[in-house]
Design an enzyme around this catalytic site. Structure first.
Site, short mmCIF file in Angstrom:
data_model
loop_
_atom_site.label_atom_id
_atom_site.label_comp_id
_atom_site.label_asym_id
_atom_site.label_seq_id
_atom_site.Cartn_x
_atom_site.Cartn_y
_atom_site.Cartn_z
N TYR A 69 3.20 0.99 -11.76
CA TYR A 69 2.18 0.11 -11.19
C TYR A 69 1.28 -0.53 -12.25
O TYR A 69 0.48 -1.41 -11.93
CB TYR A 69 1.34 0.85 -10.14
CG TYR A 69 1.98 0.88 -8.76
CD1 TYR A 69 3.22 1.47 -8.56
CD2 TYR A 69 1.34 0.32 -7.65
CE1 TYR A 69 3.81 1.50 -7.29
CE2 TYR A 69 1.92 0.34 -6.39
CZ TYR A 69 3.15 0.93 -6.22
OH TYR A 69 3.72 0.95 -4.97
N TYR A 179 -2.86 -6.00 12.17
CA TYR A 179 -3.05 -5.42 13.51
C TYR A 179 -4.22 -6.00 14.29
O TYR A 179 -4.56 -5.51 15.36
CB TYR A 179 -3.25 -3.89 13.39
CG TYR A 179 -2.12 -3.23 12.66
CD1 TYR A 179 -0.95 -2.87 13.33
CD2 TYR A 179 -2.20 -2.98 11.29
CE1 TYR A 179 0.11 -2.29 12.66
CE2 TYR A 179 -1.14 -2.40 10.60
CZ TYR A 179 0.01 -2.06 11.29
OH TYR A 179 1.06 -1.50 10.63
N GLU A 246 -5.13 6.10 4.25
CA GLU A 246 -5.54 5.04 5.18
C GLU A 246 -5.86 5.63 6.56
O GLU A 246 -6.78 5.19 7.24
CB GLU A 246 -4.43 3.98 5.28
CG GLU A 246 -4.82 2.75 6.05
CD GLU A 246 -3.77 1.65 5.93
OE1 GLU A 246 -3.94 0.74 5.09
OE2 GLU A 246 -2.76 1.72 6.68
C1 2GW Z 1 4.00 5.79 -5.58
C2 2GW Z 1 4.98 6.12 -4.67
C3 2GW Z 1 5.04 5.47 -3.45
C4 2GW Z 1 4.10 4.48 -3.18
C5 2GW Z 1 3.13 4.15 -4.11
C6 2GW Z 1 3.07 4.80 -5.33
C7 2GW Z 1 2.04 4.47 -6.31
C8 2GW Z 1 0.78 4.02 -5.91
C9 2GW Z 1 2.34 4.55 -7.71
O1 2GW Z 1 3.44 4.93 -8.16
N1 2GW Z 1 1.36 4.18 -8.61
C10 2GW Z 1 0.13 3.76 -8.20
O2 2GW Z 1 -0.71 3.42 -9.06
N2 2GW Z 1 -0.18 3.70 -6.86
C11 2GW Z 1 -1.55 3.28 -6.47
O3 2GW Z 1 -1.77 3.52 -5.09
C12 2GW Z 1 -1.76 1.77 -6.70
O4 2GW Z 1 -3.13 1.53 -7.00
C13 2GW Z 1 -1.42 1.20 -5.35
O5 2GW Z 1 -1.96 -0.09 -5.14
C14 2GW Z 1 -2.02 2.26 -4.43
C15 2GW Z 1 -1.43 2.31 -3.00
O6 2GW Z 1 0.00 2.27 -3.06
P1 2GW Z 1 0.79 0.98 -2.55
O7 2GW Z 1 0.02 -0.23 -2.99
O8 2GW Z 1 2.20 1.05 -3.01
O9 2GW Z 1 0.76 1.16 -1.02
P2 2GW Z 1 0.65 0.01 0.12
O10 2GW Z 1 0.56 -1.34 -0.50
O11 2GW Z 1 1.72 0.25 1.11
O12 2GW Z 1 -0.75 0.37 0.68
C16 2GW Z 1 -1.34 0.81 1.87
O13 2GW Z 1 -0.97 2.08 2.34
C17 2GW Z 1 -1.24 3.18 1.45
C18 2GW Z 1 -0.96 4.44 2.19
O14 2GW Z 1 0.40 4.64 2.33
C19 2GW Z 1 -2.67 3.23 0.97
O15 2GW Z 1 -3.56 3.60 2.00
C20 2GW Z 1 -3.06 1.88 0.43
O16 2GW Z 1 -4.42 1.89 0.05
C21 2GW Z 1 -2.81 0.83 1.49
O17 2GW Z 1 -3.16 -0.44 0.97
#
Ligand code: 2GW
Ligand code: MN
Length: 296
Positions: A69, A179, A246
């Site tokens: 990321y 939503y 979340e």
């Molecule tokens: C690792 C494995 C699977 C998914 C994400 C990650 C991961 C997240 C990673 O390898 N490295 C990392 O820095 N992150 C951080 O967590 C990064 O800041 C990222 O923006 C944040 C949330 O992960 P993301 O952006 O992939 O998830 P989204 O876009 O599906 O976000 C929503 O749902 C999440 C819960 O599942 C969180 O609540 C998030 O805040 C939501 O926007």
């Protein structure tokens, strides 16, 4: 920090007369508990800035860039420099396991960036759980002394237009873009009573996005502390809420109402076509190749 309360009132500013009768009628701009819902056309940016600028505020911004990321940091930071809290003191806190891969981005005057090394992980559950914990402990260790307000943001995102002082408030949440046309029983809240994030079908205000939490440092501190504790309690019972933090955020905000709610202008998704009520997209999640960025 007391300077939040040291209001300095502008002497004279010319702006359009506010109307009691004419305004946006296509959206709701206030919650039933009388918190503003911030939409384009409901505030005067010059006027709002004029109220907040003399307070000499510092805004903390936390962002996690674990593993691959880190590739999102450049666009995130460059677009934040263009659009996020322009004219305010901003302190970015970048949490990463790859400090050498943090790009060097030119920051405007009054803006600082610190890189804080944190352990990497292959398990999303761990990254997710530890985000709340790391924000909590970093507030204790330094942010509390260094900033007045804080915004915690997803890194896989970009700014496209003004995100300014209209977003400041005691406890600030954003309406998830996916939503807001749905009834509450269709929200993807955690529905198992065994989880501490449980919300029954007949409760719920909005579905808030986990990609942004904001407000006074102390209010966000309490939120992260409570969500972290509940996340860990669930983990101890081998339960992971439907949408991780979340879900915990949504549960927290149901019983601790936000004092300001940001419209989906403040959290869009690039794969989603703009709808008619959204006049401007200010911040959006980029389309990501999951196979490329996520571990395993
Ligand atoms: C690792 C494995 C699977 C998914 C994400 C990650 C991961 C997240 C990673 O390898 N490295 C990392 O820095 N992150 C951080 O967590 C990064 O800041 C990222 O923006 C944040 C949330 O992960 P993301 O952006 O992939 O998830 P989204 O876009 O599906 O976000 C929503 O749902 C999440 C819960 O599942 C969180 O609540 C998030 O805040 C939501 O926007
Ligand atoms: Mn994201």
């Amino acid at each position: 920090r007391s300077r939040v309360r040291n209001m300095v009132f502008p002497e004279k500013l010319l702006y359009k007369q506010p109307s009691v009768l004419v305004g946006r009628t296509d959206v709701v701009a206030v919650t039933p508990w009388l918190a503003p819902i911030v939409w384009e056309g409901t505030f005067d940016p010059v006027l709002v800035d004029n109220i907040y600028k003399p307070m000499n505020l510092t805004i903390a911004t936390t962002v996690f860039a674990i593993g691959k990321y880190v590739r999102f940091l450049q666009d995130f930071l460059e677009t934040a420099e263009e659009h996020f809290m322009v004219g305010f003191h901003v302190r970015y806190y970048v949490f990463t396991d790859r400090p050498h891969d943090v790009p060097s981005v030119n920051l405007s005057q009054g803006r600082h960036l610190s890189v804080i090394q944190v352990p990497g992980s292959n398990r999303w559950q761990e990254i997710s759980a530890r985000r709340m914990e790391i924000i909590q402990t970093t507030i204790e260790r330094q942010i509390r002394r260094e900033a007045d307000y804080i915004f915690c943001l997803d890194v896989d995102s970009k700014f496209h237009a003004r995100w300014g002082s209209e977003s400041l408030g005691r406890l600030v949440a954003v309406i998830h873009p996916g939503y807001y046309e749905q009834t509450r029983d269709r929200f993807p809240y955690e529905r198992r009573p065994a989880s501490t994030a449980y919300i029954p079908m007949d409760e719920g205000d909005y579905y808030y996005g986990g990609a942004m939490i904001g407000g006074f440092v102390e209010d966000v501190y309490t939120l992260t502390k409570v969500c972290r504790t509940r996340f860990e309690e669930d983990a101890g019972n081998s339960i992971e809420a439907a949408w991780q933090e979340e879900s915990h955020l949504n549960r927290y905000l149901l019983y601790n109402k936000p004092s300001k709610v940001l419209s989906p202008e403040y959290l869009w998704q690039d794969f989603k076509a703009k709808t008619k009520e959204v006049k401007v997209i200010r911040f959006s999640g980029v389309i990501k190749n999951y196979a490329e960025v996520r571990p395993n």
